[in-house]
Scaffold this motif. Structure first.
Motif, PDB file in Angstrom:
ATOM      1  N   VAL A  14      16.381  16.247  -5.118  1.00 60.10           N
ATOM      2  CA  VAL A  14      16.431  17.451  -5.960  1.00 60.10           C
ATOM      3  C   VAL A  14      15.049  18.080  -6.092  1.00 60.10           C
ATOM      4  O   VAL A  14      14.901  19.301  -6.006  1.00 60.10           O
ATOM      5  N   GLY A  15      14.019  17.285  -6.281  1.00 58.14           N
ATOM      6  CA  GLY A  15      12.664  17.814  -6.401  1.00 58.14           C
ATOM      7  C   GLY A  15      12.193  18.517  -5.143  1.00 58.14           C
ATOM      8  O   GLY A  15      11.613  19.600  -5.194  1.00 58.14           O
ATOM      9  N   ARG A  16      12.445  17.897  -3.993  1.00 60.81           N
ATOM     10  CA  ARG A  16      12.051  18.517  -2.722  1.00 60.81           C
ATOM     11  C   ARG A  16      12.782  19.842  -2.512  1.00 60.81           C
ATOM     12  O   ARG A  16      12.183  20.832  -2.081  1.00 60.81           O
ATOM     13  N   GLU A  17      14.065  19.867  -2.813  1.00 62.58           N
ATOM     14  CA  GLU A  17      14.836  21.101  -2.638  1.00 62.58           C
ATOM     15  C   GLU A  17      14.391  22.167  -3.633  1.00 62.58           C
ATOM     16  O   GLU A  17      14.338  23.362  -3.296  1.00 62.58           O
ATOM     17  N   THR A  18      14.044  21.778  -4.833  1.00 64.03           N
ATOM     18  CA  THR A  18      13.526  22.731  -5.819  1.00 64.03           C
ATOM     19  C   THR A  18      12.262  23.393  -5.302  1.00 64.03           C
ATOM     20  O   THR A  18      12.114  24.619  -5.362  1.00 64.03           O
ATOM     21  N   ILE A  19      11.362  22.605  -4.769  1.00 60.30           N
ATOM     22  CA  ILE A  19      10.111  23.143  -4.220  1.00 60.30           C
ATOM     23  C   ILE A  19      10.391  24.056  -3.032  1.00 60.30           C
ATOM     24  O   ILE A  19       9.818  25.132  -2.902  1.00 60.30           O
ATOM     25  N   ARG A  20      11.317  23.647  -2.163  1.00 61.01           N
ATOM     26  CA  ARG A  20      11.677  24.473  -1.014  1.00 61.01           C
ATOM     27  C   ARG A  20      12.255  25.816  -1.464  1.00 61.01           C
ATOM     28  O   ARG A  20      11.883  26.867  -0.949  1.00 61.01           O
ATOM     29  N   LEU A  21      13.143  25.782  -2.455  1.00 63.36           N
ATOM     30  CA  LEU A  21      13.752  27.022  -2.944  1.00 63.36           C
ATOM     31  C   LEU A  21      12.739  27.928  -3.647  1.00 63.36           C
ATOM     32  O   LEU A  21      12.809  29.160  -3.516  1.00 63.36           O
ATOM     33  N   LEU A  22      11.821  27.343  -4.381  1.00 59.29           N
ATOM     34  CA  LEU A  22      10.772  28.153  -5.016  1.00 59.29           C
ATOM     35  C   LEU A  22       9.960  28.895  -3.963  1.00 59.29           C
ATOM     36  O   LEU A  22       9.659  30.082  -4.122  1.00 59.29           O
ATOM     37  N   ALA A  23       9.626  28.202  -2.884  1.00 58.51           N
ATOM     38  CA  ALA A  23       8.842  28.834  -1.812  1.00 58.51           C
ATOM     39  C   ALA A  23       9.660  29.871  -1.055  1.00 58.51           C
ATOM     40  O   ALA A  23       9.179  30.971  -0.776  1.00 58.51           O
ATOM     41  N   ALA A  24      10.900  29.542  -0.732  1.00 63.49           N
ATOM     42  CA  ALA A  24      11.740  30.433   0.071  1.00 63.49           C
ATOM     43  C   ALA A  24      12.105  31.719  -0.668  1.00 63.49           C
ATOM     44  O   ALA A  24      12.339  32.755  -0.044  1.00 63.49           O
ATOM     45  N   ASN A  25      12.144  31.644  -1.988  1.00 63.49           N
ATOM     46  CA  ASN A  25      12.569  32.794  -2.793  1.00 63.49           C
ATOM     47  C   ASN A  25      11.426  33.410  -3.598  1.00 63.49           C
ATOM     48  O   ASN A  25      11.665  34.129  -4.567  1.00 63.49           O
ATOM     49  N   ARG A  26      10.207  33.137  -3.190  1.00 59.38           N
ATOM     50  CA  ARG A  26       9.025  33.589  -3.922  1.00 59.38           C
ATOM     51  C   ARG A  26       9.038  35.095  -4.183  1.00 59.38           C
ATOM     52  O   ARG A  26       8.804  35.557  -5.296  1.00 59.38           O
ATOM     53  N   GLU A  27       9.317  35.888  -3.167  1.00 60.23           N
ATOM     54  CA  GLU A  27       9.318  37.353  -3.313  1.00 60.23           C
ATOM     55  C   GLU A  27      10.418  37.827  -4.253  1.00 60.23           C
ATOM     56  O   GLU A  27      10.202  38.711  -5.083  1.00 60.23           O
ATOM     57  N   LYS A  28      11.597  37.250  -4.126  1.00 54.50           N
ATOM     58  CA  LYS A  28      12.722  37.615  -4.991  1.00 54.50           C
ATOM     59  C   LYS A  28      12.392  37.316  -6.455  1.00 54.50           C
ATOM     60  O   LYS A  28      12.627  38.130  -7.339  1.00 54.50           O
ATOM     61  N   PHE A  29      11.826  36.140  -6.705  1.00 48.59           N
ATOM     62  CA  PHE A  29      11.451  35.779  -8.065  1.00 48.59           C
ATOM     63  C   PHE A  29      10.376  36.717  -8.608  1.00 48.59           C
ATOM     64  O   PHE A  29      10.424  37.132  -9.766  1.00 48.59           O
ATOM     65  N   SER A  30       9.414  37.071  -7.776  1.00 49.68           N
ATOM     66  CA  SER A  30       8.340  37.970  -8.213  1.00 49.68           C
ATOM     67  C   SER A  30       8.904  39.325  -8.643  1.00 49.68           C
ATOM     68  O   SER A  30       8.495  39.880  -9.663  1.00 49.68           O
ATOM     69  N   ARG A  31       9.819  39.853  -7.850  1.00 50.72           N
ATOM     70  CA  ARG A  31      10.431  41.143  -8.204  1.00 50.72           C
ATOM     71  C   ARG A  31      11.222  41.050  -9.504  1.00 50.72           C
ATOM     72  O   ARG A  31      11.117  41.912 -10.360  1.00 50.72           O
ATOM     73  N   ARG A  32      12.006  40.010  -9.643  1.00 54.61           N
ATOM     74  CA  ARG A  32      12.845  39.861 -10.838  1.00 54.61           C
ATOM     75  C   ARG A  32      12.035  39.575 -12.097  1.00 54.61           C
ATOM     76  O   ARG A  32      12.358  40.071 -13.172  1.00 54.61           O
ATOM     77  N   LEU A  33      11.017  38.766 -11.965  1.00 56.90           N
ATOM     78  CA  LEU A  33      10.237  38.341 -13.133  1.00 56.90           C
ATOM     79  C   LEU A  33       9.049  39.243 -13.437  1.00 56.90           C
ATOM     80  O   LEU A  33       8.528  39.212 -14.542  1.00 56.90           O
ATOM     81  N   GLY A  34       8.600  39.980 -12.434  1.00 59.09           N
ATOM     82  CA  GLY A  34       7.368  40.726 -12.604  1.00 59.09           C
ATOM     83  C   GLY A  34       6.174  39.793 -12.676  1.00 59.09           C
ATOM     84  O   GLY A  34       5.132  40.132 -13.229  1.00 59.09           O
ATOM     85  N   ALA A  35       6.339  38.599 -12.127  1.00 63.72           N
ATOM     86  CA  ALA A  35       5.283  37.583 -12.120  1.00 63.72           C
ATOM     87  C   ALA A  35       5.482  36.713 -10.891  1.00 63.72           C
ATOM     88  O   ALA A  35       6.596  36.522 -10.426  1.00 63.72           O
ATOM     89  N   SER A  36       4.386  36.191 -10.378  1.00 63.71           N
ATOM     90  CA  SER A  36       4.505  35.271  -9.248  1.00 63.71           C
ATOM     91  C   SER A  36       4.632  33.842  -9.770  1.00 63.71           C
ATOM     92  O   SER A  36       4.155  33.522 -10.852  1.00 63.71           O
ATOM     93  N   ILE A  37       5.312  33.013  -8.995  1.00 63.29           N
ATOM     94  CA  ILE A  37       5.463  31.601  -9.348  1.00 63.29           C
ATOM     95  C   ILE A  37       4.614  30.796  -8.384  1.00 63.29           C
ATOM     96  O   ILE A  37       4.715  30.957  -7.169  1.00 63.29           O
ATOM     97  N   GLU A  38       3.795  29.934  -8.945  1.00 62.62           N
ATOM     98  CA  GLU A  38       2.902  29.101  -8.132  1.00 62.62           C
ATOM     99  C   GLU A  38       3.164  27.633  -8.434  1.00 62.62           C
ATOM    100  O   GLU A  38       3.157  27.222  -9.596  1.00 62.62           O
TER     101      GLU A  38
END
Length: 106
Positions: A14-38
């Protein structure tokens, strides 16, 4: 743009997949949140092996003890993905006491 700094405790499936999804969806999250996730920190009993397998940058803080994420001064969010009961409880309570947001699988 604001940056939300995340720490992940537990680098199993679960942890590895969470990290993979955070990286793969970085742009989508940035647009939705108005913030980048690091991804700023990870914790696991086999942290060096798992970090290498994930290809994490050396700038990502690594700890064998998940409790080190609870009070880590540079984190905004702690994602708890540990097995068992006591270690996750201790991490969540410590992170909340330190003013961190928490996401937990328990």
């Amino acid at each position: 743009m604001r940056t939300i700094r995340v720490g992940v405790a537990g680098l199993g499936v679960v942890g590895r997949e969470t990290i993979r999804l955070l990286a793969a969806n970085r742009e989508k999250f940035s647009r939705r949140l108005g913030a980048s996730i690091e991804l700023a920190a990870v914790a696991d009993r086999q942290v060096e092996r798992e970090a290498k397998a994930l290809g994490l940058a050396r700038s990502v803080f690594r700890a064998r003890d998940p409790q080190k994420l609870a009070g880590h001064p540079d984190l905004d969010v702690v994602i708890e993905l540990l097995g068992g009961l006591e270690a996750p409880r201790k991490l969540v309570l410590g992170a909340l006491a330190a003013g961190r947001h928490v996401v937990t699988a328990n």
